[in-house]
Design an enzyme around this catalytic site. Structure first.
Site, mmCIF file in Angstrom:
data_model
loop_
_atom_site.group_PDB
_atom_site.id
_atom_site.type_symbol
_atom_site.label_atom_id
_atom_site.label_comp_id
_atom_site.label_asym_id
_atom_site.label_seq_id
_atom_site.Cartn_x
_atom_site.Cartn_y
_atom_site.Cartn_z
ATOM 1 N N ARG A 61 0.862 -1.084 0.036
ATOM 2 C CA ARG A 61 -0.020 -0.021 -0.137
ATOM 3 C C ARG A 61 0.887 1.289 -0.166
ATOM 4 O O ARG A 61 0.425 2.407 -0.226
ATOM 5 C CB ARG A 61 -1.058 -0.028 1.093
ATOM 6 C CG ARG A 61 -2.076 -1.032 0.825
ATOM 7 C CD ARG A 61 -3.013 -1.071 2.189
ATOM 8 N NE ARG A 61 -2.555 -1.432 3.234
ATOM 9 C CZ ARG A 61 -2.156 -2.748 3.628
ATOM 10 N NH1 ARG A 61 -2.439 -3.952 2.984
ATOM 11 N NH2 ARG A 61 -1.552 -2.864 4.860
ATOM 12 N N GLU A 98 4.950 -10.307 15.185
ATOM 13 C CA GLU A 98 4.519 -10.876 16.327
ATOM 14 C C GLU A 98 4.853 -12.312 16.604
ATOM 15 O O GLU A 98 5.360 -12.832 17.990
ATOM 16 C CB GLU A 98 3.068 -10.400 16.695
ATOM 17 C CG GLU A 98 2.413 -10.645 18.142
ATOM 18 C CD GLU A 98 0.949 -10.348 18.013
ATOM 19 O OE1 GLU A 98 0.550 -9.514 16.904
ATOM 20 O OE2 GLU A 98 0.438 -10.586 18.912
HETATM 21 P P1 AMP Z 1 4.186 -1.880 11.826
HETATM 22 O O1 AMP Z 1 5.599 -2.494 11.218
HETATM 23 O O2 AMP Z 1 3.804 -2.435 12.865
HETATM 24 O O3 AMP Z 1 4.421 -0.413 11.957
HETATM 25 O O4 AMP Z 1 3.243 -2.107 10.723
HETATM 26 C C1 AMP Z 1 2.789 -1.478 9.538
HETATM 27 C C2 AMP Z 1 2.776 -2.265 8.286
HETATM 28 O O5 AMP Z 1 1.507 -3.154 8.591
HETATM 29 C C3 AMP Z 1 2.040 -1.366 7.228
HETATM 30 O O6 AMP Z 1 2.584 -1.456 5.909
HETATM 31 C C4 AMP Z 1 0.592 -1.305 7.458
HETATM 32 O O7 AMP Z 1 0.275 -1.438 5.940
HETATM 33 C C5 AMP Z 1 0.322 -2.521 8.083
HETATM 34 N N1 AMP Z 1 -0.581 -2.484 9.120
HETATM 35 C C6 AMP Z 1 -0.400 -2.611 10.357
HETATM 36 N N2 AMP Z 1 -1.413 -2.350 11.154
HETATM 37 C C7 AMP Z 1 -2.430 -2.097 10.647
HETATM 38 C C8 AMP Z 1 -3.921 -1.649 10.626
HETATM 39 N N3 AMP Z 1 -4.173 -1.660 11.956
HETATM 40 N N4 AMP Z 1 -4.533 -1.320 9.387
HETATM 41 C C9 AMP Z 1 -3.948 -1.480 8.470
HETATM 42 N N5 AMP Z 1 -2.655 -1.734 7.843
HETATM 43 C C10 AMP Z 1 -1.668 -2.166 9.032
#
Ligand code: AMP
Length: 175
Positions: A61, A98
């Site tokens: 995305r 996780e």
């Molecule tokens: P993080 O590495 O935990 O910051 O997760 C970010 C990545 O996971 C991004 O590429 C987001 O598109 C996806 N992502 C994580 N949590 C969500 C959420 N609640 N809704 C949509 N996309 C998420």
């Protein structure tokens, strides 16, 4: 106001991709051409103080508005992809999820040493993904100029993890 328009358009999907997660679905934004134009314009304004040579978007995305932003700034766009997707020679960076781990890749010739790179993704959660992307950029001798997201989930404190690379973290809508 762009934050209100994004929040009104984003669709919350509970328990996707697994129980307990509220997924922020941006596909309704993509159907609204006027809002897409407004988002790209708002990103350009928000990032106007930065020195951006390249925009790097995170699969998948992050490609959507990352490419639009790069085009609007008249700078190159480079994709950072999940392992095994990029066809040419790559460098890799693994990071913990996780459960288990994941790997991001970047073409080794995508970014030149010393270039200032803006990392873009649709959403900041824990920050693990963009930290891995930042390490890829530094491996090539380039500089993380800043981070740009449509949405930041600030209750997960992802911004704190990004200070080690850049003080410039921007999001159009925060929760
Ligand atoms: P993080 O590495 O935990 O910051 O997760 C970010 C990545 O996971 C991004 O590429 C987001 O598109 C996806 N992502 C994580 N949590 C969500 C959420 N609640 N809704 C949509 N996309 C998420």
């Amino acid at each position: 106001m762009i934050e209100t328009r994004i929040k009104q358009s984003v669709r919350d999907v509970s328990d996707f991709p697994k129980p307990g997660i509220v997924f922020k679905d941006i596909t309704p934004i993509l159907k609204d051409a006027g809002l897409c134009h407004a988002i790209t314009a708002a990103l350009v304004v928000q990032l106007s103080g930065l020195n951006i040579d390249v925009v790097a978007g995170i699969e998948s995305r992050g490609f959507l508005f990352g490419m639009a932003l790069a085009n609007a700034l008249n700078v190159p766009f480079v994709p950072i992809r999940k392992a095994g997707k990029l066809p040419y020679k790559t460098i890799q960076q693994s990071y913990d999820l996780e459960y288990g781990s994941a790997t991001l890749e970047l073409h080794e010739d995508a970014i030149l040493p010393g270039q200032h790179v803006l990392i873009h993704d649709d959403l900041l959660a824990t920050g693990g993904t963009v930290v891995a992307a930042s390490k890829l950029i530094e491996k090539l001798g380039a500089v993380v100029e800043g981070y740009s997201f449509l949405i930041a989930l600030d209750f997960l404190n992802g911004r704190d993890r990004l200070h080690a690379f850049s003080a410039n973290t921007f999001a159009l809508a925060s929760y």
